[in-house]
Design an enzyme around this catalytic site. Structure first.
Site, PDB file in Angstrom:
ATOM      1  CG  ASP A  22      40.192  35.880  -8.785  1.00  0.00           C
ATOM      2  OD1 ASP A  22      39.368  36.417  -8.232  1.00  0.00           O
ATOM      3  OD2 ASP A  22      39.740  35.029  -9.950  1.00  0.00           O
ATOM      4  CG  ASP A  64      38.034  31.460  -9.076  1.00  0.00           C
ATOM      5  OD1 ASP A  64      36.901  32.040  -9.491  1.00  0.00           O
ATOM      6  OD2 ASP A  64      38.539  30.943  -9.780  1.00  0.00           O
ATOM      7  CG  HIS A  66      35.633  27.234  -8.436  1.00  0.00           C
ATOM      8  ND1 HIS A  66      34.731  28.301  -9.088  1.00  0.00           N
ATOM      9  CD2 HIS A  66      36.700  27.622  -9.230  1.00  0.00           C
ATOM     10  CE1 HIS A  66      35.189  29.063  -9.719  1.00  0.00           C
ATOM     11  NE2 HIS A  66      36.498  28.638 -10.124  1.00  0.00           N
ATOM     12  CG  HIS A  70      32.910  25.488 -10.621  1.00  0.00           C
ATOM     13  ND1 HIS A  70      33.554  25.805 -11.908  1.00  0.00           N
ATOM     14  CD2 HIS A  70      32.199  26.227 -10.094  1.00  0.00           C
ATOM     15  CE1 HIS A  70      32.997  26.967 -12.257  1.00  0.00           C
ATOM     16  NE2 HIS A  70      31.968  27.593 -11.115  1.00  0.00           N
ATOM     17  CG  HIS A 101      41.002  26.871 -10.545  1.00  0.00           C
ATOM     18  ND1 HIS A 101      40.250  26.332 -11.532  1.00  0.00           N
ATOM     19  CD2 HIS A 101      40.369  28.017 -10.170  1.00  0.00           C
ATOM     20  CE1 HIS A 101      39.390  27.095 -11.942  1.00  0.00           C
ATOM     21  NE2 HIS A 101      39.264  28.231 -11.305  1.00  0.00           N
ATOM     22  CE  LYS A 126      36.695  36.078  -9.519  1.00  0.00           C
ATOM     23  NZ  LYS A 126      36.950  35.034 -10.333  1.00  0.00           N
ATOM     24  CB  CYS A 171      39.449  36.867 -13.105  1.00  0.00           C
ATOM     25  SG  CYS A 171      38.845  35.022 -13.025  1.00  0.00           S
TER      26      CYS A 171
HETATM   27 ZN   LIG Z   1      37.876  29.581 -11.410  1.00  0.00          ZN
END
Ligand SMILES: [Zn+2]
Length: 224
Positions: A22, A64, A66, A70, A101, A126, A171
């Site tokens: 990330d 990451d 989203h 989310h 984010h 992810k 993470c």
């Molecule tokens: Zn996240």
């Protein structure tokens, strides 16, 4: 905390993978969920990735990724603020809520401009399920679905993984712990990560749990 013992003189081989977690704008200073000093590790991550490629090892980036709805975002819980404690029943979200984010196709979700993404063999996204968070690069927090990272590593017969990136206590930590559970030999690159420490103490807890579990600690200068 027990003293962390660092591995020395690691020789990278073709069955090693560097997992860079990330390294996106939103997690670096100026982003929406900035990790303090998160940008200061990029240069050394690039050098380490370079070293892995020179030794014909594998480099993977996680991202990451989203949707705006989310449920890890405080903005999707009326009356809640980022940093508020919140855990959903199945552990899919939590233990705290985050600011918005890494929303798909926004600047914040992009890899940091200084990161040498051309060194990567693979990008694993992810956190696409709006109801479940995915701290780990391997799978969702409820452990019900995987990201494809394990299949990819197994297809390349990877045995050891080296975890770095952001954030240490979320993470990176979950990626390392899942990697261990999935039978890889896991090394945590302590100088190539930074944490959010939210709630207070989470960095210490993460390091302690990894140490107890059998994850090894390594410094980027220890590669031969
Ligand atoms: Zn996240």
């Amino acid at each position: 905390m027990d003293q962390l013992i660092f591995e020395k003189e690691i020789k990278i081989n073709t069955r090693d993978a560097l997992i860079i977690v990330d390294m996106q704008y939103d997690f670096t200073p100026g982003g929406s969920l900035p990790v303090e000093e998160g940008d200061l590790i990029i240069e050394d991550i690039n050098q380490t990735a370079n070293l892995f490629k020179k030794n014909k090892a594998t480099v993977v980036l996680t991202q990451d990724w989203h949707s705006q709805n989310h449920l890890s975002f405080a903005s999707n819980h009326p009356g809640k603020s980022p940093g508020d404690e919140f855990t959903s029943e199945d552990g899919a979200i939590g233990p705290v809520l985050w600011p918005d984010h890494c929303v798909q196709n926004t600047k914040g979700a992009e890899f940091h401009n200084d990161l040498k993404i051309d060194l990567a063999d693979k990008v694993i996204q992810k956190g696409m399920n709006p109801n479940v968070d995915s701290y780990s690069g391997f799978r969702d927090n409820d452990k019900n679905s995987e990201t494809g990272l394990r299949d990819y590593l197994n297809s390349k017969r990877i045995r050891r993984i080296f975890v770095c990136g952001l954030a240490l206590d979320y993470c990176c930590y979950y990626t390392a712990m899942d990697g261990f559970e999935f039978d890889y030999r896991v090394y945590f690159l302590v100088d190539l990560t930074r944490g959010v420490n939210l709630p207070e103490g989470s960095i210490k807890n993460a390091l302690e749990n990894m140490n107890k579990t059998g994850i090894k600690f390594v410094n980027s200068k220890s590669f031969k």
